[in-house]
Design a protein around this motif. Sequence first.
Motif, PDB file in Angstrom:
ATOM      1  N   SER B  72       0.833  -1.201   0.000  1.00  0.00           N
ATOM      2  CA  SER B  72       0.000   0.000   0.000  1.00  0.00           C
ATOM      3  C   SER B  72       0.873   1.257   0.000  1.00  0.00           C
ATOM      4  CB  SER B  72      -0.954  -0.018   1.196  1.00  0.00           C
ATOM      5  OG  SER B  72      -0.301  -0.488   2.349  1.00  0.00           O
ATOM      6  N   VAL B  73       1.990   1.201   0.715  1.00  0.00           N
ATOM      7  CA  VAL B  73       2.908   2.347   0.714  1.00  0.00           C
ATOM      8  C   VAL B  73       3.556   2.508  -0.656  1.00  0.00           C
ATOM      9  CG1 VAL B  73       5.037   3.255   1.684  1.00  0.00           C
ATOM     10  CG2 VAL B  73       3.362   2.199   3.183  1.00  0.00           C
ATOM     11  N   PRO B 145      -2.933  -2.263   9.658  1.00  0.00           N
ATOM     12  CA  PRO B 145      -4.255  -2.582   9.100  1.00  0.00           C
ATOM     13  C   PRO B 145      -4.394  -2.235   7.622  1.00  0.00           C
ATOM     14  CG  PRO B 145      -4.455  -1.323  11.139  1.00  0.00           C
ATOM     15  CD  PRO B 145      -3.012  -1.345  10.798  1.00  0.00           C
ATOM     16  N   SER B 146      -3.642  -1.248   7.150  1.00  0.00           N
ATOM     17  CA  SER B 146      -3.783  -0.833   5.758  1.00  0.00           C
ATOM     18  C   SER B 146      -2.864  -1.608   4.829  1.00  0.00           C
ATOM     19  CB  SER B 146      -3.487   0.668   5.628  1.00  0.00           C
ATOM     20  OG  SER B 146      -2.193   0.924   6.124  1.00  0.00           O
ATOM     21  N   THR B 170       1.119  -5.700  18.357  1.00  0.00           N
ATOM     22  CA  THR B 170       2.141  -4.776  17.888  1.00  0.00           C
ATOM     23  C   THR B 170       2.105  -4.811  16.365  1.00  0.00           C
ATOM     24  OG1 THR B 170       4.487  -4.164  17.963  1.00  0.00           O
ATOM     25  CG2 THR B 170       3.991  -6.507  18.058  1.00  0.00           C
ATOM     26  N   ARG B 171       2.018  -3.636  15.749  1.00  0.00           N
ATOM     27  CA  ARG B 171       1.818  -3.550  14.305  1.00  0.00           C
ATOM     28  C   ARG B 171       3.143  -3.342  13.578  1.00  0.00           C
ATOM     29  NH1 ARG B 171      -3.322  -4.985  12.419  1.00  0.00           N
ATOM     30  NH2 ARG B 171      -4.829  -4.508  14.075  1.00  0.00           N
ATOM     31  N   ILE B 173       5.086  -2.429   9.984  1.00  0.00           N
ATOM     32  CA  ILE B 173       4.745  -1.617   8.820  1.00  0.00           C
ATOM     33  C   ILE B 173       4.610  -2.476   7.561  1.00  0.00           C
ATOM     34  CG2 ILE B 173       7.070  -1.030   8.034  1.00  0.00           C
ATOM     35  CD1 ILE B 173       4.186   1.442   8.364  1.00  0.00           C
ATOM     36  N   ALA B 181       9.280  -8.841  14.504  1.00  0.00           N
ATOM     37  CA  ALA B 181       8.811  -8.654  15.871  1.00  0.00           C
ATOM     38  C   ALA B 181       8.864  -9.951  16.659  1.00  0.00           C
ATOM     39  CB  ALA B 181       7.381  -8.097  15.873  1.00  0.00           C
TER      40      ALA B 181
END
Lengths: 263, 258
Positions: B72-73, B145-146, B170-171, B173, B181
């Motif tokens: 998405s980025v 989430p995105s 913990t999210r 990127i 993680a």
Amino acid sequence: MNPGTRRAPWLLLGLAALGVACIALPLLGLVRLVSWRDLGDALGSAEATDAIRLSLWCSAWATVLSVLLGVPLAWVLARLEFPGRRVLRALVLLPIVLPPVVGGVALFAAFGREGLVGGVLYDRFGIQFTFSTAGAVLAETFVALPFLVITVEAAIRALDPRLEEAAEELGASRGTVLRRVTLPLVAPGIAAGAALAWARALGEFGATITFAGNVAGRTRTAPLAVYLLLESDPQVAVALSLLLLVVCAVVLVALRDRWWPAR
Amino acid sequence: MRRGRSCPVAVVLLALGIAGCAASAGPARSGVTGEITVSAASSLTDAFTEIAARFERANPGTRVTLNLGSSSVLAAQVRQGAPVDVFASADAGSMSRLRTAGHLAGPPRVFARNRLVLVTRPGNPRRIGSVADLRRVGTVALCAPSAPCGRYAARVVSAAGVVIPEPAVTRGIDARATLGAITAGDADAAIVYATDARAAGAAVTRVPIPEARDLLAVYPIAALRSSTRPALARAFTRYVRSPEGQSVLRSAGFLPAP
């Protein structure tokens, strides 16, 4: 005036202007990205308020710890003579030049659940720093402490030693000299160091995300929220960025020429 | 002045000579040379590093630069005008948004598929057997989430009828950060791509979950309209879908395109 001195200033001015542009242009670009109409909504959103509240909490605690530990450390470095003092100062100032992510990896090695100290804390007492607000505070303290130490140490060095000597000659104990003479005199330096440390703690990202993780409401401070929301909610990300920029600017302007004790 | 007149001539001759050399570089597969930038989902890190190296060997005079990150980025970067030649995404959504906005040079092609898997610390000390068990462990690592892997993970978790509270998550990127993680962090469990779990080897223990069996991540690839080397970009996308490219993807654990 010879031709040399007439020519040099223009080149100097040109390069200086380039230096200013290097810093000013990105900041202006950021301000341009802001949607002023939606700024209130963006800053009032759940993610933003959580991030701001957490940032304030963690940076405040990091500043308090930096002062509690940093002032005595600065005094030791400024006033005590001992072998290896220069090495100790270099060590204390290392986080200033260390890449923050590397700092996060190092913190994890020491305070992670299987780390040097963290392992003992977890196995014996169930204390875990990773994914906790305490971990975020630790990461911020790690990067902010050196700034306080360097500022206060310079302030202590700049003191006129005769004031403390006079107090001793009048019969004051070492503790009293410290409390009633030294500390009040370096109080402005401590305030400046604390402001600097606070700004640094507020902006910390690499060590926090690597060591403390990215947990909503626990470790997701404003810089981490900006990173996460950059693509999914750019308005909130830009609004938070603007807020951080303004806060840091205010701190620096307030410090003015105190910001780096020139002595 | 003799020097002044012969200098520009020498420069022109030199430039022609260099151009001639570049144009007639060895037995090139595609006959094109130059450099391209490929934006690829981070779960393609290992596979595309290998594919890029093989492509460069098969096409002397070419150079592939990988730009890895969350799909998405990467798509947002393309929309903002990043000079990218090829885009390989971990979901159809990121690609279709670019297609609608007219950034693609041609229709996207699916070149691989992937599954999601639940991973735990080596040896599964918390005895995690299902998605429901994730509610009772310390911290779970999921993608943002995105990000595509975040969206897929959300579907797996909701398919299991489970809600994991955000303070326990913990999210990361992107997919690789999420894997990190648990391999280099203190997360107790993570939902990552099967290929990433495989790449992590003994650093994680895999827990197969029924909710992930039917969920397949779809990977499309397309050359971008803004590319300054369209022929080379197309050649790269063809190579990814060729038997050589597919064998690299297979060894990494990707499933073939339907």
